[in-house]
Design a protein around this motif. Sequence first.
Motif, PDB file in Angstrom:
ATOM      1  N   TRP A 129       1.409 -11.337  21.036  1.00 34.11           N
ATOM      2  CA  TRP A 129       1.898 -11.419  22.243  1.00 34.11           C
ATOM      3  C   TRP A 129       2.054 -12.783  23.087  1.00 34.11           C
ATOM      4  N   ILE A 130       1.122 -13.770  22.563  1.00 30.05           N
ATOM      5  CA  ILE A 130       1.127 -15.069  23.164  1.00 30.05           C
ATOM      6  C   ILE A 130       2.201 -15.925  22.490  1.00 30.05           C
ATOM      7  N   LEU A 131       2.153 -15.538  21.113  1.00 27.43           N
ATOM      8  CA  LEU A 131       3.483 -16.361  20.359  1.00 27.43           C
ATOM      9  C   LEU A 131       4.761 -15.724  20.805  1.00 27.43           C
ATOM     10  N   GLY A 132       4.766 -14.672  21.024  1.00 26.07           N
ATOM     11  CA  GLY A 132       6.257 -13.796  21.510  1.00 26.07           C
ATOM     12  C   GLY A 132       6.615 -14.299  22.805  1.00 26.07           C
ATOM     13  N   LEU A 133       5.617 -14.406  23.681  1.00 28.49           N
ATOM     14  CA  LEU A 133       6.291 -14.820  25.186  1.00 28.49           C
ATOM     15  C   LEU A 133       6.238 -16.273  25.100  1.00 28.49           C
ATOM     16  N   SER A 134       5.560 -17.132  24.384  1.00 27.51           N
ATOM     17  CA  SER A 134       5.800 -18.689  24.161  1.00 27.51           C
ATOM     18  C   SER A 134       6.908 -19.040  23.751  1.00 27.51           C
ATOM     19  N   PHE A 135       7.320 -18.232  22.516  1.00 25.62           N
ATOM     20  CA  PHE A 135       8.593 -18.372  21.909  1.00 25.62           C
ATOM     21  C   PHE A 135       9.929 -18.141  22.672  1.00 25.62           C
ATOM     22  N   ILE A 136       9.655 -17.018  23.621  1.00 23.02           N
ATOM     23  CA  ILE A 136      10.845 -17.010  24.623  1.00 23.02           C
ATOM     24  C   ILE A 136      10.838 -17.870  25.738  1.00 23.02           C
ATOM     25  N   ALA A 137       9.815 -18.318  26.269  1.00 23.39           N
ATOM     26  CA  ALA A 137       9.662 -19.523  27.324  1.00 23.39           C
ATOM     27  C   ALA A 137      10.294 -20.609  26.486  1.00 23.39           C
ATOM     28  N   MET A 138      10.259 -21.099  25.281  1.00 19.93           N
ATOM     29  CA  MET A 138      10.842 -22.128  24.658  1.00 19.93           C
ATOM     30  C   MET A 138      12.216 -21.851  24.380  1.00 19.93           C
ATOM     31  N   ALA A 139      12.687 -20.738  24.350  1.00 22.06           N
ATOM     32  CA  ALA A 139      14.249 -20.736  24.495  1.00 22.06           C
ATOM     33  C   ALA A 139      14.549 -20.970  25.752  1.00 22.06           C
ATOM     34  N   VAL A 140      14.159 -20.535  26.884  1.00 20.40           N
ATOM     35  CA  VAL A 140      14.685 -20.823  27.974  1.00 20.40           C
ATOM     36  C   VAL A 140      14.378 -22.334  28.336  1.00 20.40           C
ATOM     37  N   PHE A 175       6.334 -42.932  22.544  1.00 26.24           N
ATOM     38  CA  PHE A 175       6.331 -41.650  21.652  1.00 26.24           C
ATOM     39  C   PHE A 175       5.292 -41.019  22.025  1.00 26.24           C
ATOM     40  N   PHE A 176       4.192 -41.448  21.548  1.00 24.62           N
ATOM     41  CA  PHE A 176       2.811 -40.486  22.021  1.00 24.62           C
ATOM     42  C   PHE A 176       2.927 -39.999  23.327  1.00 24.62           C
ATOM     43  N   LEU A 177       3.122 -40.690  24.307  1.00 29.91           N
ATOM     44  CA  LEU A 177       3.126 -40.566  25.864  1.00 29.91           C
ATOM     45  C   LEU A 177       4.451 -39.291  25.990  1.00 29.91           C
ATOM     46  N   ALA A 178       5.557 -39.756  25.480  1.00 32.29           N
ATOM     47  CA  ALA A 178       6.693 -38.736  25.703  1.00 32.29           C
ATOM     48  C   ALA A 178       6.653 -37.498  25.060  1.00 32.29           C
ATOM     49  N   GLU A 179       5.867 -37.511  23.888  1.00 30.99           N
ATOM     50  CA  GLU A 179       5.527 -36.167  23.581  1.00 30.99           C
ATOM     51  C   GLU A 179       4.472 -35.387  23.927  1.00 30.99           C
ATOM     52  N   MET A 180       3.665 -35.804  24.898  1.00 30.92           N
ATOM     53  CA  MET A 180       2.561 -34.871  25.496  1.00 30.92           C
ATOM     54  C   MET A 180       3.326 -33.919  26.426  1.00 30.92           C
ATOM     55  N   GLY A 181       2.971 -32.536  26.186  1.00 28.89           N
ATOM     56  CA  GLY A 181       3.425 -31.423  26.723  1.00 28.89           C
ATOM     57  C   GLY A 181       5.104 -31.428  26.486  1.00 28.89           C
ATOM     58  N   ASP A 182       5.592 -32.010  25.515  1.00 30.77           N
ATOM     59  CA  ASP A 182       6.907 -31.763  25.092  1.00 30.77           C
ATOM     60  C   ASP A 182       7.185 -30.501  24.240  1.00 30.77           C
ATOM     61  N   GLN A 193       5.618 -30.649  21.017  1.00 33.78           N
ATOM     62  CA  GLN A 193       4.345 -30.492  20.952  1.00 33.78           C
ATOM     63  C   GLN A 193       3.792 -29.210  21.081  1.00 33.78           C
ATOM     64  N   ILE A 194       4.486 -28.505  22.040  1.00 35.51           N
ATOM     65  CA  ILE A 194       4.079 -26.882  22.119  1.00 35.51           C
ATOM     66  C   ILE A 194       4.333 -26.059  21.109  1.00 35.51           C
ATOM     67  N   ALA A 195       5.622 -26.322  20.575  1.00 31.90           N
ATOM     68  CA  ALA A 195       6.094 -25.513  19.137  1.00 31.90           C
ATOM     69  C   ALA A 195       5.083 -25.763  17.962  1.00 31.90           C
ATOM     70  N   THR A 196       4.486 -27.059  17.841  1.00 31.36           N
ATOM     71  CA  THR A 196       3.494 -27.251  16.799  1.00 31.36           C
ATOM     72  C   THR A 196       2.176 -26.676  17.174  1.00 31.36           C
ATOM     73  N   VAL A 197       1.949 -26.342  18.419  1.00 30.50           N
ATOM     74  CA  VAL A 197       0.668 -25.699  18.792  1.00 30.50           C
ATOM     75  C   VAL A 197       0.908 -24.098  18.175  1.00 30.50           C
ATOM     76  N   MET A 198       2.224 -23.746  18.645  1.00 25.98           N
ATOM     77  CA  MET A 198       2.485 -22.261  18.627  1.00 25.98           C
ATOM     78  C   MET A 198       2.483 -22.063  16.978  1.00 25.98           C
ATOM     79  N   LEU A 199       3.484 -22.801  16.218  1.00 26.64           N
ATOM     80  CA  LEU A 199       3.356 -22.738  15.003  1.00 26.64           C
ATOM     81  C   LEU A 199       2.200 -22.505  13.981  1.00 26.64           C
ATOM     82  N   ALA A 200       1.250 -23.821  14.644  1.00 23.57           N
ATOM     83  CA  ALA A 200      -0.137 -23.801  13.715  1.00 23.57           C
ATOM     84  C   ALA A 200      -0.915 -22.379  14.149  1.00 23.57           C
ATOM     85  N   ALA A 201      -0.852 -21.896  15.337  1.00 25.94           N
ATOM     86  CA  ALA A 201      -1.339 -20.637  15.499  1.00 25.94           C
ATOM     87  C   ALA A 201      -1.053 -19.542  14.934  1.00 25.94           C
ATOM     88  N   GLN A 202       0.461 -19.362  14.670  1.00 29.49           N
ATOM     89  CA  GLN A 202       1.117 -18.633  14.060  1.00 29.49           C
ATOM     90  C   GLN A 202       0.885 -18.383  12.515  1.00 29.49           C
TER      91      GLN A 202
END
Length: 192
Positions: A70-81, A110-117, A120-129
């Motif tokens: 559920w977390i991944l599904g909702l996160s991917f949908i939020a990422m789509a938006v 780059f490091f600062l620009a990627e924070m919360g980008d 970065q969120i996709a990497t968290v989700m993919l590693a969890a998935q």
Amino acid sequence: MEAFLVSTGIVALAEMGDKTQLLSLVLAARFRKPWPIVLGIFAATVVNHGLAGAVGAWVNSFIGPDVMRWILGLSFIAMAVWMLIPDKLDDDGVTEHSRWGVFGTTVIAFFLAEMGDKTQIATVMLAAQYNAYLWVVLGTTLGMMLANAPVVWLGDKLVKKVPIRLVHVISAVIFLVLGVVALFAKNVPGLA
């Protein structure tokens, strides 16, 4: 291998028109030294995505598969938006760190620009998935390099020929499909 390929593709698509791609263009125009810029992008991405992947692996270690789905599904949908919202670049970060040289400026910016980008969120989700830390981080790093290194070398010519809005829409559809599949397909490999 699936984690690597999916991670590479998702981040390469998500990065099109992203603020870090615009940052690549600004750095290339400002410094005109592609190698230190590309190496700086690589170093910043490895550290940033390494940390993001570790967060994803940590989350996966204590959340059950149904909750994770559920977390991944909702996160991917939020990422789509989120993909449909255009990024803007604030040039202040580039001039602020120019005393660090081309490589140092690139790493910091780059490091600062990627924070919360998105990536970065996709990497968290993919590693969890996928529960495949190394392959996800390698894939997301390669995706970042595939999207940003050509911009450093080819600059305006490349960015002007790529229909960024179309890439954003395609990326949003991919994230939406991944989100719906994660929510409603309990037995899909890699999503359970």
